[in-house]
Enzyme design. Structure first.
Site, PDB file in Angstrom:
ATOM      1  N   LYS A  32     -27.947 -31.850 -43.423  1.00  0.00           N
ATOM      2  CA  LYS A  32     -29.246 -32.243 -43.324  1.00  0.00           C
ATOM      3  C   LYS A  32     -30.034 -31.284 -42.260  1.00  0.00           C
ATOM      4  CE  LYS A  32     -30.028 -35.660 -41.053  1.00  0.00           C
ATOM      5  NZ  LYS A  32     -30.280 -36.843 -40.261  1.00  0.00           N
ATOM      6  N   THR A  33     -29.383 -31.521 -40.949  1.00  0.00           N
ATOM      7  CA  THR A  33     -29.834 -30.558 -39.754  1.00  0.00           C
ATOM      8  C   THR A  33     -30.061 -29.083 -40.060  1.00  0.00           C
ATOM      9  OG1 THR A  33     -28.943 -32.208 -38.574  1.00  0.00           O
ATOM     10  CG2 THR A  33     -29.806 -30.436 -37.288  1.00  0.00           C
ATOM     11  N   ASP A 218     -37.957 -35.927 -40.057  1.00  0.00           N
ATOM     12  CA  ASP A 218     -36.157 -36.247 -40.239  1.00  0.00           C
ATOM     13  C   ASP A 218     -36.123 -37.615 -40.428  1.00  0.00           C
ATOM     14  OD1 ASP A 218     -33.902 -36.219 -40.549  1.00  0.00           O
ATOM     15  OD2 ASP A 218     -33.419 -35.218 -38.309  1.00  0.00           O
ATOM     16  N   GLU A 219     -35.203 -38.360 -40.770  1.00  0.00           N
ATOM     17  CA  GLU A 219     -34.944 -39.972 -40.936  1.00  0.00           C
ATOM     18  C   GLU A 219     -35.993 -40.631 -41.408  1.00  0.00           C
ATOM     19  OE1 GLU A 219     -31.753 -40.585 -40.306  1.00  0.00           O
ATOM     20  OE2 GLU A 219     -31.267 -39.740 -38.452  1.00  0.00           O
ATOM     21  N   GLN A 249     -28.862 -45.068 -45.352  1.00  0.00           N
ATOM     22  CA  GLN A 249     -28.838 -45.068 -43.715  1.00  0.00           C
ATOM     23  C   GLN A 249     -30.082 -45.829 -43.127  1.00  0.00           C
ATOM     24  OE1 GLN A 249     -27.006 -41.743 -41.687  1.00  0.00           O
ATOM     25  NE2 GLN A 249     -26.735 -40.738 -43.711  1.00  0.00           N
ATOM     26  N   ARG A 599     -19.563 -41.682 -39.438  1.00  0.00           N
ATOM     27  CA  ARG A 599     -19.610 -40.826 -38.432  1.00  0.00           C
ATOM     28  C   ARG A 599     -18.246 -40.076 -38.210  1.00  0.00           C
ATOM     29  NH1 ARG A 599     -24.001 -39.903 -38.562  1.00  0.00           N
ATOM     30  NH2 ARG A 599     -23.878 -40.882 -40.392  1.00  0.00           N
TER      31      ARG A 599
END
Length: 784
Positions: A32-33, A218-219, A249, A599
């Site tokens: 994503k980043t 983002d998010e 998430q 994670r």
DNA sequence: GGTCTGCAGCTTTTT
DNA sequence: GCTGCAGACC
């Protein structure tokens, strides 16, 4: 020229579709980043000026990371992009134009503590009982209302309008008035006031609409109503809005985040393109499988199936501990073993549901001498002495800030008691001036001559510091405050351990200011304060490569580690008992579990305890239902749920066994008597000091058999100091030793006094005079 | 009127 | 185990 061949076809699609609304559903670990940064770089390559790009992230850390990567890809021009959190972005907009809302540009940002102070003050003034109207509950109501963009009156209209609600409304209204009078905004106000500014001032709105012709968020699954409106308002003209997120998430529902924002994006923008990123590049097959299986228990998700080309890897390890200490010991020993096996400590994380769980874990790490670092919990800027000095800076920068003024008026002690302050405040209110202004001219405030003298002294001090404010950079200004108020001097005179500790923290604050100035050479006091208000400890993360990370699951969002421990996997803890009966809340807990599992890159350890001491009582919890949602084939030494308090031995021939046979010390059999006496013989261990511990031993030191915590070396982490610095054991100091200190430089030990934990070291530093340290806490390095 | 000491109550997650 | 508060003491 950026290289798009680094991207998979879907990522590429998300990067190249620069025009029009775009929803990127990015599963955990799907790059994503990378998409976001490449997209910004691509825009610039297409000729979009950097200053027309706004990228919003959830944390400051994410913002900084993104900025760094964009700079690498697109060059120094990218410096002009606005890449920041919602709150930082709003603050920046408000600093420019908040006068249009009747505030001054020097406004202060109040933290949660300040909010509580204001609320208590309001309750008192309205003669409302704190027992009947708990300030925390009020704070939640107010925050909730603001996140939903309700004014106090609108909130009341949609409430039950009971007598209780009516009183709550009064408190709410008064709270708003007090904040305004103090020229202060709370966290939620940053969003609300920005929206108000844009909505009520068309030219301002036009300016930003025109400026930000490309917006990335983002998010997105964690945006609340206010953030959603803000994005819509800014993007509705250019329509070049790219939102990235993962409904699985979404873990901030309790903070007003509305998962529907992402679920209904296509309704808001019917012409939106949707790109799904489903290939996971982070975790092994088994870990990803476990995550997928758990999250599959949630209803109402966006259709999505994460897959990976990575090998299966090891299965998920499960450890059923006897109690919380046994669990902590297992985790610390296993972490130790992993480190010996070549894993870098910084690639290991222990995640838990609540901050309260960290203490036992810390103790276990201290016992083994394994370097660790706790994030969250008591934050650096929450420490009393740090807050006091910040409050000085705040009230000097914003003289209307009565909350900060009250905080420091008698700190250090200058014989200005509560009743004097109240009288002064009443006088200030009558004359429509701030508390600080009243303190600077208290002649007619009707104080006794003794009180008036004390207040005058304070007023003169503040006047003198105010003059400094405009002439000094932040570091110099802080120094002046420390000198002129005599704050450190008062602590030095107290001469106890706690005061020494506080002095150290003040030095850390000075270090933080110095670091801020290094990064922002032109930064003003105002800029520094803003930084303090908006930046959290988690943001300073990357400095701790040499230590195992301990943090809450929430804090871990957006991070990744080779090895992850999920501790406290028990019904009642995770999921929390209060969430277990609420289907929606249970789903959020499950998403949190999904975040935790994903994670991990290579290894995942789950653990639970048959009984644990938490919140002052011993409770017995069954293993978390989330464990049973992972198919047994993915688990090493899998156990049936509710199998009783027996520890389950690892299945023969499986990795679990080999992995912990070599642990430094086998976990002991449970002995109730021993369990009770645990922790008694360990001396005056201070977890508060340990919270800032890092790299707490020489790498080759063997774990002591009988732990003596007072001898654990190097109990402090230099704030912003160099990473991985090792600190020699201070108890070995002798008079005449040469030592080095991060702030004071090199010096010589001139005196040792006291015994054990109370031991003190006096060091003479060249040109800096003598300083007294608590031996078990001083960041002193012995030099040969 | 100010300061200090001892005791009770409370602990979800955070920009 | 930390914070807030009440009561005692200066």
């Amino acid at each position: 020229m950026i290289n798009l061949t680094d991207l998979n076809p879907m990522q590429r699609l998300a990067v190249e579709n620069t025009e029009g609304p775009l929803l990127v559903l990015a599963g955990a670990g799907s790059g994503k980043t990378r998409v976001l940064t490449y997209r910004v770089a691509r825009l610039m390559e297409n000729g979009v000026p950097a200053w027309k790009i706004l990228a919003i992230t959830f944390t400051n850390k994410a913002a900084r990371e993104m900025k760094d990567r964009v700079l690498q890809l697109a060059g120094p021009e990218a410096e002009e992009c606005w890449i920041s959190t919602f709150h930082a972005c709003c603050s920046r907009i408000l600093r420019r134009d908040i006068e249009k809302l009747g505030y001054k540009r020097s406004f202060t940002i109040y933290d949660e503590d300040d909010r509580m102070t204001v609320l208590k003050q309001c309750l008192k003034a309205l003669q409302m009982d704190e027992k009947q109207f708990p300030p925390k509950a009020l704070r939640a109501v107010i925050s909730d209302a603001k996140n939903k963009l309700l004014t106090p009156e609108e909130w009341f209209q949609q409430s039950d309008r009971s007598f209780r609600d009516r009183k709550t409304l009064e408190a709410f209204q008064r709270y708003e008035t007090v904040l305004k009078e103090n020229n202060a905004l709370d966290f939620d106000d940053l969003l609300v006031k920005t929206l108000q500014l844009l909505a009520d001032n068309p030219p301002v709105l036009e300016y930003y609409r025109d400026k930000f012709s490309y917006i990335l968020v983002d998010e997105y699954q964690d945006t609340n109503a206010a953030q959603y409106e803000l994005v819509k308002l800014l993007a509705s003209q250019s329509r070049n809005l790219c939102v990235v997120g993962d409904d699985d998430q979404s873990i901030y529902g309790w903070r007003g985040a509305d998962i529907r924002n992402i679920l209904y994006f296509e309704k808001d923008f019917p012409d939106a393109r949707v790109v799904k990123l489903e290939q996971n590049y982070r975790s092994t097959g088994n870990i990803l499988d476990a995550a997928n299986q758990v999250i599959a228990h949630n209803a109402g998700r966006k259709e999505k199936a994460l897959w990976t080309e990575a090998e299966e890897g090891e299965r998920v390890a499960l450890y059923r501990a006897l109690d919380e200490r046994d669990e902590a010991t297992f985790i610390a020993q296993m972490a130790e073993k992993l480190i010996r096996g070549g894993e870098r400590p910084g690639e290991i994380a222990v995640l838990y549901r609540t901050n309260a769980q960290s203490r036992v874990l810390e103790e276990a790490f201290v016992r083994l001498g394994t370097p660790y670092r706790v994030y969250g919990g008591l934050k650096f800027y929450d420490r009393k002495e740090v807050k006091d000095l910040i409050a000085y800076m705040r009230v000097l920068a914003n003289p209307d800030d009565d909350v900060s003024c009250r905080r420091v008026i008698n700190e250090p002690r200058r014989s200005i008691g509560e009743s004097t302050v109240d009288a002064l405040a009443a006088y200030a209110a009558e004359n429509g001036i701030s508390l600080l202004a009243a303190a600077m001219a208290p002649e007619d405030a009707g104080l006794s001559s003794r009180a008036r003298a004390a207040v005058s002294g304070f007023g003169e001090l503040m006047l003198s510091l105010t003059e400094q404010l405009y002439e000094s950079a932040p570091d110099r200004f802080l120094e002046e405050i420390i000198q002129q108020t005599g704050y450190v001097k008062a602590l030095e005179e107290a001469r106890d351990d706690e005061s020494m500790n506080r002095i150290e923290n003040i030095h850390e604050l000075q270090g933080a200011v110095a670091e801020f100035m290094r990064l922002n050479p032109e930064g003003t006091v105002q800029d520094f304060l803003e930084n303090v208000a908006l930046v959290t400890d988690i943001d300073g993360m990357e400095e701790s490569r040499g230590a195992v990370t301990l943090m809450t699951l929430h804090s871990a969002k957006g991070l990744e580690f080779d090895c992850v421990f999920l501790a406290g996997m028990e019904d009642g803890i995770f999921p929390l008992s209060r969430a277990m009966d609420e289907p929606e809340q249970l789903e959020e807990e499950r998403r949190l579990c999904y975040v935790g599992i994903t994670r991990a890159r290579k290894r995942l350890f789950l653990s639970c305890a048959a009984q644990r001491l938490l919140y002052n009582s011993r409770s017995c919890n069954p293993p978390s239902q989330f464990i049973s949602e992972i198919p047994p084939r993915l688990i090493q030494g899998a156990v049936a749920r509710g199998a009783g308090p027996m520890r389950i031995a690892p299945a023969p021939g499986q990795g679990m066994r080999t992995s912990w046979r070599g642990a430094p010390e086998p976990t002991r059999a449970y002995n109730p008597r021993e369990a009770r006496s645990y922790g008694r013989d360990e001396g005056p261990y201070n977890p508060r000091a340990a919270r800032v511990t890092e790299d707490s031993r020489p790498r080759d030191a063997a774990a002591p058999k009988k732990p003596d915590l007072s001898s654990i070396p190097g109990l402090r982490k230099g704030f912003g100091g160099p990473p991985d610095r090792e600190v020699a054991s201070v108890n070995l100091f002798r008079v005449g030793d040469r030592v080095s200190h991060r702030i004071f430089g090199e010096g010589t030990v001139v005196e040792l006094s006291g015994e054990g934990a109370g031991q003190k070291v006096r060091v003479r530093f060249e040109g800096k005079g003598e300083k007294l340290f608590a031996a078990n806490a001083a960041p002193l390095t012995k030099i040969r």
